[in-house]
Scaffold this motif. Sequence first.
Motif, mmCIF file in Angstrom:
data_model
loop_
_atom_site.group_PDB
_atom_site.id
_atom_site.type_symbol
_atom_site.label_atom_id
_atom_site.label_comp_id
_atom_site.label_asym_id
_atom_site.label_seq_id
_atom_site.Cartn_x
_atom_site.Cartn_y
_atom_site.Cartn_z
ATOM 1 N N ASN A 84 -5.423 11.830 14.644
ATOM 2 C CA ASN A 84 -5.437 11.509 16.073
ATOM 3 C C ASN A 84 -4.032 11.577 16.679
ATOM 4 O O ASN A 84 -3.462 10.564 17.097
ATOM 5 C CB ASN A 84 -6.062 10.136 16.309
ATOM 6 C CG ASN A 84 -7.463 10.032 15.730
ATOM 7 O OD1 ASN A 84 -8.168 11.034 15.601
ATOM 8 N ND2 ASN A 84 -7.879 8.818 15.379
ATOM 9 N N ASN B 214 -2.901 12.411 19.392
ATOM 10 C CA ASN B 214 -2.739 11.935 20.775
ATOM 11 C C ASN B 214 -2.440 10.444 20.850
ATOM 12 O O ASN B 214 -2.082 9.933 21.914
ATOM 13 C CB ASN B 214 -4.001 12.247 21.573
ATOM 14 C CG ASN B 214 -5.239 11.569 21.005
ATOM 15 O OD1 ASN B 214 -5.455 11.588 19.792
ATOM 16 N ND2 ASN B 214 -6.060 10.992 21.861
ATOM 17 N N GLU B 215 -2.540 9.745 19.718
ATOM 18 C CA GLU B 215 -2.241 8.312 19.704
ATOM 19 C C GLU B 215 -0.849 8.008 19.143
ATOM 20 O O GLU B 215 -0.528 6.866 18.829
ATOM 21 C CB GLU B 215 -3.301 7.556 18.902
ATOM 22 C CG GLU B 215 -4.655 7.479 19.598
ATOM 23 C CD GLU B 215 -4.647 6.587 20.835
ATOM 24 O OE1 GLU B 215 -3.719 5.752 20.962
ATOM 25 O OE2 GLU B 215 -5.575 6.711 21.660
ATOM 26 N N LYS C 191 -12.115 9.370 15.480
ATOM 27 C CA LYS C 191 -11.281 9.641 16.646
ATOM 28 C C LYS C 191 -10.830 8.355 17.333
ATOM 29 O O LYS C 191 -9.885 8.374 18.129
ATOM 30 C CB LYS C 191 -12.049 10.513 17.647
ATOM 31 C CG LYS C 191 -12.290 11.942 17.175
ATOM 32 C CD LYS C 191 -13.116 12.714 18.185
ATOM 33 C CE LYS C 191 -13.426 14.116 17.692
ATOM 34 N NZ LYS C 191 -14.292 14.855 18.645
ATOM 35 N N GLU C 192 -11.502 7.253 17.013
ATOM 36 C CA GLU C 192 -11.163 5.966 17.627
ATOM 37 C C GLU C 192 -10.351 5.076 16.691
ATOM 38 O O GLU C 192 -10.153 3.896 16.965
ATOM 39 C CB GLU C 192 -12.462 5.257 18.043
ATOM 40 C CG GLU C 192 -13.243 6.013 19.115
ATOM 41 C CD GLU C 192 -14.609 5.415 19.397
ATOM 42 O OE1 GLU C 192 -15.091 4.623 18.552
ATOM 43 O OE2 GLU C 192 -15.187 5.739 20.437
ATOM 44 N N ARG D 220 -5.779 3.373 17.391
ATOM 45 C CA ARG D 220 -5.366 3.922 18.688
ATOM 46 C C ARG D 220 -4.135 3.163 19.196
ATOM 47 O O ARG D 220 -4.178 2.422 20.186
ATOM 48 C CB ARG D 220 -6.527 3.861 19.668
ATOM 49 C CG ARG D 220 -7.740 4.650 19.198
ATOM 50 C CD ARG D 220 -8.857 4.631 20.223
ATOM 51 N NE ARG D 220 -8.453 5.304 21.460
ATOM 52 C CZ ARG D 220 -9.234 5.389 22.544
ATOM 53 N NH1 ARG D 220 -10.429 4.813 22.532
ATOM 54 N NH2 ARG D 220 -8.822 6.008 23.629
ATOM 55 N N PRO E 129 -17.379 11.262 12.632
ATOM 56 C CA PRO E 129 -16.307 11.949 13.367
ATOM 57 C C PRO E 129 -15.932 11.230 14.659
ATOM 58 O O PRO E 129 -14.749 11.179 15.023
ATOM 59 C CB PRO E 129 -16.907 13.333 13.651
ATOM 60 C CG PRO E 129 -17.887 13.546 12.536
ATOM 61 C CD PRO E 129 -18.466 12.183 12.271
ATOM 62 N N GLU E 130 -16.917 10.658 15.346
ATOM 63 C CA GLU E 130 -16.631 9.942 16.594
ATOM 64 C C GLU E 130 -15.830 8.677 16.320
ATOM 65 O O GLU E 130 -14.880 8.359 17.046
ATOM 66 C CB GLU E 130 -17.942 9.584 17.308
ATOM 67 C CG GLU E 130 -18.707 10.777 17.858
ATOM 68 C CD GLU E 130 -19.418 11.569 16.766
ATOM 69 O OE1 GLU E 130 -19.627 11.023 15.647
ATOM 70 O OE2 GLU E 130 -19.731 12.748 17.008
ATOM 71 N N ARG F 251 -11.889 9.296 6.410
ATOM 72 C CA ARG F 251 -12.626 10.530 6.694
ATOM 73 C C ARG F 251 -14.039 10.471 6.107
ATOM 74 O O ARG F 251 -14.993 10.944 6.718
ATOM 75 C CB ARG F 251 -11.885 11.732 6.110
ATOM 76 C CG ARG F 251 -10.576 12.091 6.792
ATOM 77 C CD ARG F 251 -10.797 12.905 8.043
ATOM 78 N NE ARG F 251 -9.540 13.364 8.610
ATOM 79 C CZ ARG F 251 -9.430 13.943 9.798
ATOM 80 N NH1 ARG F 251 -10.508 14.130 10.548
ATOM 81 N NH2 ARG F 251 -8.254 14.334 10.253
#
Length: 522
Positions: free
Chosen positions: A453, A455-456, A402-403, A406, A398-399, A393
Motif C-alpha cells: 500500500n 499510497n500510505e 488494501k486497508e 493506513r 485483497p480488499e 497476503r
Amino acid sequence: MPTFINGKIFVGTDPTSFVSAMKIEAGQVTWTGESSEVNDPDAINLEGKTVLPGLIDVHTHPKYIADALHGVACTPPNVNSIEEMKAALKQSPAFGKGPATWIEGWGFDETKLAEHRTPTVDDLDAVSTTQPIFVYRSDCHSSIGNSRALALAGITASTPDPVGGFIGHFPDGHPNGYMKEVAATQLLIQAKSAQSYRADVDNMTNSSAHYLENGIVAIGEMMGRTQPYDSLELYQDAVKDEFKPKASIYYVYDEVAGQGRLTPTDDPQLRIAGIKVFMDGSISGETAYNSVPYPSGIQGVCLTDADKLKQAVEFAQSNHLQVAVHAMGDAAIQLILDVTDQMTPWLTDWPSIRIEHASILSDAMLNQLNHARMNYALVTQPIFFFAEDESYRHFLSPEQFKEAYRVKSMIKSKAAFALSSDAPCTPWAEPDSPFVNIYAAVTRKASNGDVVNANEAITVPEAVLAYTNWPAKIGGFSSNGQLTPGCAGDFVILDRDIFLVPHDDIKDVRVVQTWMAGKRVY
C-alpha cells in the motif's frame, strides 16, 4: 550544565524545526538556538551529528523483552524450521543449567517454518525433558511448552480451557503443548514467574541497556499484571536497581476489574496510566476478529463483547484512567467505534481511548472516527507488515489488504497518532528497532521486498514525530517528546542523518549516544 553546539538538532515541535545548539540545566532543556550564540569554551561539540528527542515506544511489552533478551530468537532470518529452532534452543545459555532453570525462546511463526506447522511438546521434549521450555509465538498471544513446563503449570488432559484461551490437544486428548491466546499462555507464564521473582527483577533491570542502546527513553508497558505479583512492584524494584527508561503501566482489565479501584499515578519515572482490553488476537494467528472470513472459514475470535467493553470504559472513567484496546481485525475495531464513538471523553490532557494496532481501517471507519465525540488515539506498528507480509497476503482478502496499516490516513484523521513496536510480538530479530519501524512506515517495503500500500507512506519527519512528540502526548510523558525549554533533557545522537540518508538505509541507522536528564546513559 552541559551545552551542545554544532549539531543538527530536531526540535520535535513540527516536521521542519531544527537548531544547532542547546543548553540543559537541572535535567531540563533551558535554551535552544544557534551555535554562533554560544560562548561556552566547555560546550560539547556534536560535530554535525543528528540529534532527536529521546524516542518513545508507547506500546511494548518490557517484561516479555526482559525474558526474550536472555532467551532464544526463534525468528527469521536466523531460524526458519523446527529443526533449526530445536538447535537454537540447545544453544541457549540456560541449556544444561538444571531442572529449576527455564529455557526460553520467542518469535516463531508456523507459516514461516519449513514444516508449516506449529511446534509441539514432542519437538521441545527433544531439546529437554528435565528443564522447562517456554517459547512465545510471534504475536506473544500464544506459546508452546514442553512436558516439564506443562507439568509445572498443572496442565493435563482434563485441564479446562481458560476464558478466552485454548489449550491444544493431540487426537488422543493429551496436551500438545500449544497454548492459544493470552489467557492460555498466562498459565505457563505464571508458573515461570512464580519460580523466581528476583530473577524477573534482574532481567528487567538488565533490559535497561537494551532500550538505551535503541535510543528509547520511555515505554508503555501494555501487559500490566497483578498475578503472580504486581507489575508496579516489579518496576519499582527494577528502578531501585538502576532501570532507567520512564514507564507507563497499563493493567490487563480482566485482572483488575474485580478490584473496584486502580489509582492512577503521575510519577515522572513510573506511573500507572490505564487499563488494557483485548478485543481479539492476531492476523497471522487467524484470531484477529474480521468481518471477512479467513481462507479456513473462521472469522477469528471476539474476546470482548459490547457489554464487557462498556464495563471496561466505565471502570476507566471512575478511576480516571486511559483505556488501551487491542484490536487488529476490522470487526473488532468497528465494535470499539460503535460502542464508544458518541461517549463523552473523560480525559482532557490525553486521549481517553487508544485503539492499539488498528491494523485494518476502512474509509467508513475513518469517517466514523473523525465525526466521533470520543477523543481517540491510533497506535500502530508497520513492522508487522514488514515482518509478516506473507501472512497478511494469505489471511486477508485483497480488499482488506488494501486497508492494512493506513499510516498516512491515520495521521490525517483527527485521532492522535503514534508508531510503536509491540515488541517482541513480531517475527523479526530486532522487533523493537525504531528505525526498522520508521523504514517500513516511510518505504512501505516488507522484508521480502514486497511493497504494501505505497499510497500510505509517510515522510521521515512525520515518522520521527510519531516516535517522539506524538507518543509523548498519547502515553502521558508530558515532559518528553521535544527539545524545547522546560522539557526533559532526554535525547539521542545518531550515527547518520536519518533525514537525508537514502530511504533504504533508514533501517540501518543506529544510536551512538543516549542522554537522559542531561547525562549520558549510553
